[in-house]
Motif scaffolding. Sequence first.
Motif, PDB file in Angstrom:
ATOM      1  N   ASN A 192       0.787  -1.242   0.000  1.00 56.64           N
ATOM      2  CA  ASN A 192       0.000   0.000   0.000  1.00 56.64           C
ATOM      3  C   ASN A 192       0.813   1.284   0.000  1.00 56.64           C
ATOM      4  OD1 ASN A 192      -2.654  -1.027  -0.133  1.00 56.64           O
ATOM      5  ND2 ASN A 192      -2.261  -1.891   1.879  1.00 56.64           N
ATOM      6  N   CYS A 194       1.469   3.575   2.203  1.00 49.50           N
ATOM      7  CA  CYS A 194       0.971   4.782   2.873  1.00 49.50           C
ATOM      8  C   CYS A 194       2.219   5.650   3.080  1.00 49.50           C
ATOM      9  CB  CYS A 194       0.334   4.420   4.208  1.00 49.50           C
ATOM     10  SG  CYS A 194      -1.071   3.299   4.025  1.00 49.50           S
ATOM     11  N   TYR A 196       3.489   7.590   5.169  1.00 47.28           N
ATOM     12  CA  TYR A 196       4.189   7.719   6.458  1.00 47.28           C
ATOM     13  C   TYR A 196       4.856   6.415   6.885  1.00 47.28           C
ATOM     14  CZ  TYR A 196      -0.241   5.547   7.594  1.00 47.28           C
ATOM     15  OH  TYR A 196      -1.328   4.706   7.587  1.00 47.28           O
ATOM     16  N   CYS A 197       4.557   5.312   6.179  1.00 46.23           N
ATOM     17  CA  CYS A 197       4.807   3.984   6.759  1.00 46.23           C
ATOM     18  C   CYS A 197       6.021   3.280   6.168  1.00 46.23           C
ATOM     19  CB  CYS A 197       3.571   3.118   6.563  1.00 46.23           C
ATOM     20  SG  CYS A 197       3.706   1.542   7.403  1.00 46.23           S
ATOM     21  N   VAL A 199       6.618   0.012   6.655  1.00 49.13           N
ATOM     22  CA  VAL A 199       6.385  -1.436   6.548  1.00 49.13           C
ATOM     23  C   VAL A 199       6.618  -2.004   5.139  1.00 49.13           C
ATOM     24  CG1 VAL A 199       4.597  -3.239   6.743  1.00 49.13           C
ATOM     25  CG2 VAL A 199       4.954  -1.620   8.606  1.00 49.13           C
ATOM     26  N   PRO A 200       6.087  -1.374   4.068  1.00 51.67           N
ATOM     27  CA  PRO A 200       6.311  -1.966   2.737  1.00 51.67           C
ATOM     28  C   PRO A 200       7.797  -2.069   2.371  1.00 51.67           C
ATOM     29  CG  PRO A 200       4.565  -0.320   2.653  1.00 51.67           C
ATOM     30  CD  PRO A 200       5.212  -0.192   4.002  1.00 51.67           C
ATOM     31  N   GLN A 234      -0.904  -7.524   7.204  1.00 53.23           N
ATOM     32  CA  GLN A 234      -0.928  -6.057   7.253  1.00 53.23           C
ATOM     33  C   GLN A 234      -2.219  -5.544   6.662  1.00 53.23           C
ATOM     34  OE1 GLN A 234       1.257  -4.550   8.865  1.00 53.23           O
ATOM     35  NE2 GLN A 234       2.871  -6.058   8.957  1.00 53.23           N
ATOM     36  N   HIS A 271      -7.944  -3.059   5.906  1.00 51.41           N
ATOM     37  CA  HIS A 271      -7.692  -1.742   5.322  1.00 51.41           C
ATOM     38  C   HIS A 271      -8.999  -1.245   4.703  1.00 51.41           C
ATOM     39  CE1 HIS A 271      -6.119   1.538   3.076  1.00 51.41           C
ATOM     40  NE2 HIS A 271      -4.847   1.228   3.317  1.00 51.41           N
ATOM     41  N   ARG A 310      -3.991   6.900   1.391  1.00 52.83           N
ATOM     42  CA  ARG A 310      -4.784   5.830   1.992  1.00 52.83           C
ATOM     43  C   ARG A 310      -5.812   5.228   1.028  1.00 52.83           C
ATOM     44  NH1 ARG A 310      -3.579   2.785   6.107  1.00 52.83           N
ATOM     45  NH2 ARG A 310      -5.707   2.744   6.936  1.00 52.83           N
TER      46      ARG A 310
HETATM   47 FE1  SF4 Z   1      -0.303   1.388   5.134  1.00 54.47          FE
HETATM   48 FE2  SF4 Z   1      -0.552  -0.545   7.021  1.00 54.47          FE
HETATM   49 FE3  SF4 Z   1       0.798  -1.054   4.755  1.00 54.47          FE
HETATM   50 FE4  SF4 Z   1       1.822   0.617   6.590  1.00 54.47          FE
HETATM   51  S1  SF4 Z   1       1.443  -1.580   6.849  1.00 54.47           S
HETATM   52  S2  SF4 Z   1       1.761   0.920   4.350  1.00 54.47           S
HETATM   53  S3  SF4 Z   1      -0.061   1.613   7.401  1.00 54.47           S
HETATM   54  S4  SF4 Z   1      -1.422  -0.530   4.934  1.00 54.47           S
END
Ligand code: SF4
Length: 474
Positions: A192, A194, A196-197, A199-200, A234, A271, A310
Amino acid sequence: MAVNTRTVSAAELDVQREYTAKISALLNQRYTEKPLACVVTYGCQQNVADSEHIKGMLEEMGYGFTDDRQKAKLVIFNTCAVREHAEDRVYGNVGALKKYKLANPDVIIALCGCMMQQKHIAERIRQSFPFVDLVFGTHVVHRLPELLYTAMTRRKRVFELPDIDGVIAEGIPVKRDNDRKAWLPIMYGCNNFCTYCVVPYVRGRERSRQVSDIVEEFKQLVADGYKEITLLGQNVNSYGKNLEPKVTFSELLRILNALEGDFRIRFMTSHPKDCTKELIETMAECDKVATHLHLPFQSGNDRVLAAMNRGYTREKYLSLINYAKELMGDELSITSDIIVGFPGETYEEFLDTLSLVNEVKATGLFTFIYSPRVGTPAAEMDDPVSHEDKAKWLAEILEAQEKISAQQMKLHAGKTFKCFVFGKGKLGDNYLAARTDGNLIIEFEGGERLIGTFQNLKVIEPLTFVMKGEIEKL
Ligand code: SF4
Ligand code: 5AD
């Protein structure tokens, strides 16, 4: 067959088993008593699940376990990168082990998890923490036996941090922390981005486990007496998109719901972009699926949501929630994650988040002040609001939510809920704590033998965050 997903082959896992045997032999040679390992986990449930696999592998090697780092021959920190605070704690805790390691050179210190998957962090560990023996990334957890053996036998530090889309490894041993409540990852990674994130970047692309592998693990859990099984990903709503033939998350839920046994299925995280009416209908129709929806909205302002990438609007979010309330009514519990102080967010925009909090009436919120993450687009954006002001905004959200929680609790007085008793309570010595389908906590007086069972509990007194109840007499 999965598309774009590499499944670790049986031959590769055999190689790891050989290393496991070699480590066993080495430990027997080195220690007269069973050596202990301490695995410290930060962050989300996916990390908790990874640590359970790490412990499973260590147990096969012959390690016992301790929570006392200073008693361990192997200390592993499984780290989180989602916010700065989590990273700072890791640096502090690893630094605190320096003396212990210098006094006990045979002790192995290892770091893994999302934080390590970032190049600048691994470099800092290399430079500033020379007593750390082993650093490995999120895509090579299944190779722990080989990596640990190398760290134990060669007098050189091991850094194994391949930057790949990710793999799926089935059949890794697991040692679960709880014997009634289990985590079951159904997919890994995130697509995704996002803004700020992190994780990807640290968990790679989305990849789903095969339905048959999930069903097999699920059945085994039920056979072993597990009562609450939480499906992890996630973004569970995009489960199955890369499987051939495609399977939807709702279809998976229906398959699991149809299995025999007395259990409750939970799942996280959903999500809003990919959450469908079909999923909400599935939740309402499947008796073993908890009526709890963790659906993070992050912000209530459409400009901020777009800047966060988002992929939904406030209106779309509300339409999902309203549909869920329509189908599940009082049974439904909603929880959400919220970020305050996203770069460029104004106070007026923040007020839209506050008004959404008041509109959604969640049973619980996980609230965070925005934390810049290296390499993400948001970290490059102007961020003029001070941390102090953001902390005040956060306090406004918490105050609003506290009122909502208290009001909602009052509505439950006199109602009876089927609850899973998960442990000791906090209201007094002989209190136990139980969770409703909608994720509310009820404490009641009872003997410890009730832990791990389902009970019908009647609410006698709603408090602020928990409710006091009693076993309903039939
Ligand atoms: Fe977005 Fe969650 Fe993926 Fe982070 S882990 S990019 S907040 S969907
Ligand atoms: N700053 C603050 N909170 C964040 N989250 C993710 N990245 C950040 C960040 N950079 C929060 C989101 C997400 C939850 C797991 O952590 O709310 O849903």
